[in-house]
Write a protein that holds these residues in place. Sequence first.
Motif, short mmCIF file in Angstrom:
data_model
loop_
_atom_site.label_atom_id
_atom_site.label_comp_id
_atom_site.label_asym_id
_atom_site.label_seq_id
_atom_site.Cartn_x
_atom_site.Cartn_y
_atom_site.Cartn_z
N LEU A 249 0.82 -1.21 0.00
CA LEU A 249 0.00 0.00 0.00
C LEU A 249 0.85 1.26 0.00
CD1 LEU A 249 -2.78 -0.98 2.57
CD2 LEU A 249 -2.97 -0.92 0.08
N GLY A 250 2.00 1.22 0.67
CA GLY A 250 2.86 2.40 0.71
C GLY A 250 3.39 2.77 -0.66
N ARG A 251 3.89 1.78 -1.38
CA ARG A 251 4.38 2.04 -2.73
C ARG A 251 3.25 2.44 -3.66
NH1 ARG A 251 8.99 1.33 -5.48
NH2 ARG A 251 8.91 0.77 -7.68
N LEU A 252 2.08 1.83 -3.46
CA LEU A 252 0.92 2.18 -4.28
C LEU A 252 0.51 3.63 -4.06
CD1 LEU A 252 -1.28 1.10 -6.24
CD2 LEU A 252 -2.65 0.57 -4.22
N SER A 253 0.54 4.09 -2.80
CA SER A 253 0.18 5.48 -2.52
C SER A 253 1.20 6.44 -3.14
CB SER A 253 0.09 5.71 -1.01
OG SER A 253 1.34 5.48 -0.40
N PHE A 254 2.47 6.08 -3.08
CA PHE A 254 3.50 6.92 -3.70
C PHE A 254 3.27 7.04 -5.21
CE2 PHE A 254 7.63 7.44 -5.78
CZ PHE A 254 8.13 8.55 -5.12
N GLN A 255 2.96 5.93 -5.85
CA GLN A 255 2.71 5.96 -7.29
C GLN A 255 1.43 6.69 -7.63
OE1 GLN A 255 2.83 1.72 -7.86
NE2 GLN A 255 5.01 1.69 -8.34
N ALA A 256 0.41 6.57 -6.75
CA ALA A 256 -0.85 7.29 -7.00
C ALA A 256 -0.64 8.80 -6.91
CB ALA A 256 -1.91 6.83 -6.00
N ILE A 257 0.20 9.24 -5.96
CA ILE A 257 0.50 10.67 -5.85
C ILE A 257 1.29 11.14 -7.06
CG2 ILE A 257 1.80 12.37 -4.51
CD1 ILE A 257 1.15 10.69 -2.02
N ALA A 258 2.28 10.34 -7.47
CA ALA A 258 3.11 10.73 -8.61
C ALA A 258 2.29 10.81 -9.89
CB ALA A 258 4.26 9.73 -8.79
N ASN A 259 1.31 9.91 -10.04
CA ASN A 259 0.48 9.89 -11.25
C ASN A 259 -0.76 10.76 -11.13
OD1 ASN A 259 2.22 7.98 -12.45
ND2 ASN A 259 1.13 6.28 -11.48
N ARG A 260 -0.93 11.38 -9.97
CA ARG A 260 -2.12 12.22 -9.70
C ARG A 260 -3.42 11.44 -9.94
NH1 ARG A 260 -2.59 17.87 -9.61
NH2 ARG A 260 -4.49 18.31 -8.46
N ASP A 261 -3.41 10.19 -9.50
CA ASP A 261 -4.58 9.33 -9.64
C ASP A 261 -5.48 9.57 -8.43
OD1 ASP A 261 -6.45 7.33 -10.03
OD2 ASP A 261 -4.97 5.89 -10.77
N LEU A 262 -6.40 10.53 -8.55
CA LEU A 262 -7.21 10.95 -7.42
C LEU A 262 -8.18 9.85 -6.98
CD1 LEU A 262 -8.07 14.64 -8.39
CD2 LEU A 262 -6.18 13.77 -7.00
N VAL A 263 -8.70 9.08 -7.91
CA VAL A 263 -9.64 8.02 -7.55
C VAL A 263 -8.96 6.98 -6.67
CG1 VAL A 263 -11.11 6.20 -8.47
CG2 VAL A 263 -10.95 8.38 -9.67
N ASN A 267 -9.44 6.59 -2.21
CA ASN A 267 -9.87 5.36 -1.57
C ASN A 267 -8.75 4.73 -0.75
OD1 ASN A 267 -12.73 4.72 -2.65
ND2 ASN A 267 -11.60 5.29 -4.50
N LEU A 268 -7.51 4.94 -1.15
CA LEU A 268 -6.38 4.41 -0.40
C LEU A 268 -6.27 5.09 0.97
CD1 LEU A 268 -3.86 2.66 -0.23
CD2 LEU A 268 -2.63 4.39 -1.52
N VAL A 269 -6.43 6.41 1.00
CA VAL A 269 -6.37 7.13 2.27
C VAL A 269 -7.53 6.70 3.18
CG1 VAL A 269 -6.50 9.41 3.34
CG2 VAL A 269 -5.16 9.09 1.27
N MET A 270 -8.69 6.49 2.61
CA MET A 270 -9.83 6.04 3.41
C MET A 270 -9.59 4.66 3.99
SD MET A 270 -12.25 8.22 3.78
CE MET A 270 -13.55 7.12 4.29
N LEU A 271 -8.95 3.77 3.22
CA LEU A 271 -8.64 2.43 3.72
C LEU A 271 -7.66 2.50 4.89
CD1 LEU A 271 -8.64 -0.67 3.55
CD2 LEU A 271 -6.82 -0.48 1.84
N LEU A 272 -6.62 3.32 4.76
CA LEU A 272 -5.65 3.46 5.85
C LEU A 272 -6.31 4.03 7.10
CD1 LEU A 272 -2.56 4.77 3.86
CD2 LEU A 272 -2.91 2.48 4.80
N ALA A 273 -7.21 4.99 6.91
CA ALA A 273 -7.92 5.56 8.06
C ALA A 273 -8.78 4.50 8.75
CB ALA A 273 -8.78 6.74 7.62
N ALA A 274 -9.45 3.66 7.95
CA ALA A 274 -10.28 2.59 8.53
C ALA A 274 -9.43 1.58 9.27
CB ALA A 274 -11.07 1.91 7.41
#
Length: 298
Positions: A249-263, A267-274
């Motif tokens: 999940l950590g690497r996925l979040s880094f790649q999502a930020i780099a690619n500006r994949d808001l969708v 959902n990744l931030v919501m999963l971590l919060a849960a």
Amino acid sequence: MVFVALDLLPGNAAQVMLGETATPQAVQALERRLGLDRPPLERYLGWLQGLLRGELGVAVSYEAPVAELLRERMAVTLPLAALAMAATTLLALGLGVYAASRHGRLGDVGVMAASQLGIALPSFWLAILLVLLFSVQLQWFPAGGFPGWTEDAGGGLLEGLRALLLPALALALVQAAILARITRAAVLEVLREDFVRTARSRGLSPRQVLWRHVLRNALLPVLTVMGLQFANLLTGTVVIENVFSLPGLGRLSFQAIANRDLVLLRNLVMLLAALVIAVNLLVDLAQAAVDPRLRARG
């Protein structure tokens, strides 16, 4: 808050995904595909409805369902965090109790000095040192990558644990240094209680008093910190997973930020919060199991 924070980011997400050379028509087409042309309130309500139905959308940068991506990456991050937490607990409880039992002596001073050094070390720098020693010099463990949990993918249970051992150790050593100091302080406080003198007067050995009576009563503040640390391990794997090239999940979040994949990022931030909320709930239940006074109040 997650939706608003990501929605207020400067720049056009569609333009970032397509690059500076993209035509205005292509940018507009991607905006319609992502729903960025709709009003913010409409997009927010649509996202909530998707969460209630379990439909998290499609990650644009991967062209795959978000739920499937999160499920695949959790199979790496959750075992990594659990392994790091297990190592943290074993090291911290052992060192903390050892230091408290030798309060003011050389063993106590040595553990406190080592823990202070551990707190000062950045986890990513420690990870690089572990790779240099155990992967490059000794060649005991792989320097990065994850073979998978199944033999069909070229891995297996032992190979998967072997790939996660160094990253877990890099995470655990820093957290163990913090928890060891808290364990020592909690044990020293309990050692001054009246029931400890009563247990000693009954003829129990110092070891029996320490492990049977003192440690259990000292676990309450320790459990609280352990819950916070496990939450930090879940959300703090971004750097370590990138150092070891782990598909979590950590690497996925880094790649999502780099690619500006808001969708995907939303959902990744919501999963971590849960997950953090779930961990804190488990800590509360564990405290009730350890402390009979909480059960009596209930």
